[in-house]
Design an enzyme around this catalytic site. Structure first.
Site, PDB file in Angstrom:
ATOM      1  N   HIS A 191      35.979 -52.245  18.552  1.00  0.00           N
ATOM      2  CA  HIS A 191      35.729 -52.252  17.093  1.00  0.00           C
ATOM      3  C   HIS A 191      34.938 -53.459  16.879  1.00  0.00           C
ATOM      4  O   HIS A 191      34.729 -54.281  17.788  1.00  0.00           O
ATOM      5  CB  HIS A 191      37.228 -52.145  16.538  1.00  0.00           C
ATOM      6  CG  HIS A 191      37.820 -53.580  16.500  1.00  0.00           C
ATOM      7  ND1 HIS A 191      38.682 -53.927  15.389  1.00  0.00           N
ATOM      8  CD2 HIS A 191      38.144 -54.292  17.676  1.00  0.00           C
ATOM      9  CE1 HIS A 191      39.650 -54.901  15.832  1.00  0.00           C
ATOM     10  NE2 HIS A 191      38.955 -55.358  16.915  1.00  0.00           N
ATOM     11  N   CYS A 227      35.298 -61.853  15.906  1.00  0.00           N
ATOM     12  CA  CYS A 227      35.649 -60.338  15.752  1.00  0.00           C
ATOM     13  C   CYS A 227      34.770 -59.587  14.990  1.00  0.00           C
ATOM     14  O   CYS A 227      34.808 -58.353  14.850  1.00  0.00           O
ATOM     15  CB  CYS A 227      37.033 -60.135  15.152  1.00  0.00           C
ATOM     16  SG  CYS A 227      38.476 -60.612  16.445  1.00  0.00           S
ATOM     17  N   HIS A 272      33.837 -55.728  20.192  1.00  0.00           N
ATOM     18  CA  HIS A 272      34.772 -55.996  21.447  1.00  0.00           C
ATOM     19  C   HIS A 272      35.642 -55.033  21.364  1.00  0.00           C
ATOM     20  O   HIS A 272      35.947 -54.296  20.661  1.00  0.00           O
ATOM     21  CB  HIS A 272      35.260 -57.366  21.053  1.00  0.00           C
ATOM     22  CG  HIS A 272      36.220 -57.285  20.104  1.00  0.00           C
ATOM     23  ND1 HIS A 272      35.579 -57.418  18.563  1.00  0.00           N
ATOM     24  CD2 HIS A 272      37.522 -57.583  19.714  1.00  0.00           C
ATOM     25  CE1 HIS A 272      36.672 -57.650  17.796  1.00  0.00           C
ATOM     26  NE2 HIS A 272      37.863 -57.383  18.457  1.00  0.00           N
ATOM     27  N   HIS A 327      40.032 -53.864  22.874  1.00  0.00           N
ATOM     28  CA  HIS A 327      41.364 -54.265  23.216  1.00  0.00           C
ATOM     29  C   HIS A 327      42.296 -53.264  23.985  1.00  0.00           C
ATOM     30  O   HIS A 327      41.657 -51.969  23.827  1.00  0.00           O
ATOM     31  CB  HIS A 327      42.226 -54.579  21.984  1.00  0.00           C
ATOM     32  CG  HIS A 327      41.698 -55.616  21.006  1.00  0.00           C
ATOM     33  ND1 HIS A 327      41.711 -56.833  21.207  1.00  0.00           N
ATOM     34  CD2 HIS A 327      40.846 -55.472  19.828  1.00  0.00           C
ATOM     35  CE1 HIS A 327      41.231 -57.671  20.166  1.00  0.00           C
ATOM     36  NE2 HIS A 327      40.677 -56.839  19.269  1.00  0.00           N
ATOM     37  N   HIS A 337      39.227 -44.975  24.245  1.00  0.00           N
ATOM     38  CA  HIS A 337      37.675 -45.236  24.888  1.00  0.00           C
ATOM     39  C   HIS A 337      36.563 -44.879  23.677  1.00  0.00           C
ATOM     40  O   HIS A 337      35.750 -44.483  24.016  1.00  0.00           O
ATOM     41  CB  HIS A 337      37.656 -44.476  26.087  1.00  0.00           C
ATOM     42  CG  HIS A 337      37.983 -45.540  27.226  1.00  0.00           C
ATOM     43  ND1 HIS A 337      39.449 -45.314  27.564  1.00  0.00           N
ATOM     44  CD2 HIS A 337      37.738 -46.263  28.221  1.00  0.00           C
ATOM     45  CE1 HIS A 337      39.732 -45.874  28.646  1.00  0.00           C
ATOM     46  NE2 HIS A 337      38.712 -46.597  28.713  1.00  0.00           N
ATOM     47  N   GLU A 375      47.697 -55.821  19.581  1.00  0.00           N
ATOM     48  CA  GLU A 375      46.234 -55.822  19.882  1.00  0.00           C
ATOM     49  C   GLU A 375      45.895 -56.718  21.097  1.00  0.00           C
ATOM     50  O   GLU A 375      45.056 -56.260  22.061  1.00  0.00           O
ATOM     51  CB  GLU A 375      45.680 -56.416  18.710  1.00  0.00           C
ATOM     52  CG  GLU A 375      44.059 -56.523  18.801  1.00  0.00           C
ATOM     53  CD  GLU A 375      43.270 -57.020  17.508  1.00  0.00           C
ATOM     54  OE1 GLU A 375      43.176 -56.323  16.586  1.00  0.00           O
ATOM     55  OE2 GLU A 375      43.171 -58.259  17.527  1.00  0.00           O
TER      56      GLU A 375
END
Length: 150
Positions: free
Chosen positions: A16, A25, A29, A31, A75, A136
């Site tokens: 996201h 952020c 990137h 998680h 994914h 996260e």
């Protein structure tokens, strides 16, 4: 009869970006999310019932969460549909990537709210969603509790 809470843990990988954010952020990137789903209900007491003693079959809960969240978000890359990231999203989609456009900033807080609604809509009437915990990172998570949202 006692009410019992049961919890099932799910994992999925999602990317996201937070448009307009003033830190790292803002970049795309990902998680390794961990989602703990806790439901509450009374164990089945009807003799002869194949699920005697269960609040809900863990397999049934897994089916709901996989269909509503894991299979969709795993994914994938999530962007707010109301940001310039839609241009990047289109480019990625055109190249065969799995992109989800949502109507919120894709923070853990907003994602857990979205997930709660999706799961609640699929649960049997005798089972209530008690809480969700969306982790996260190893040290950061957001929690949703039904009692806070009544």
């Amino acid at each position: 009869m006692s009410k019992i809470r049961i919890t099932k843990l799910f994992t999925f990988e999602t990317g996201h970006a937070l448009y307009g954010y003033d830190g790292k952020c803002k970049n795309v990137h990902g998680h390794s999310y961990k989602l703990s789903v806790t439901v509450i209900g009374q164990p089945i007491t009807k003799e002869g019932e194949v699920k005697l003693g269960m609040v809900i079959d863990f397999g049934d809960l897994k089916k709901i969460v996989k269909e509503e969240i894991v299979d969709i978000f795993d994914h994938a890359t999530v962007f707010n549909q109301n940001t310039p990231h839609v241009e990047l999203a289109k480019e990625l989609k055109d190249r065969g990537h799995n992109v989800i456009l949502v109507n919120y900033q894709p923070t853990s807080e907003n994602m857990v709210i979205d997930f709660a609604q999706k799961i609640k809509n699929r649960l049997p009437n005798n089972i209530q969603l008690h809480s969700l915990k969306l982790q996260e990172t190893d040290t950061s998570y957001a929690e949703w509790y039904a009692s806070d949202n009544e």
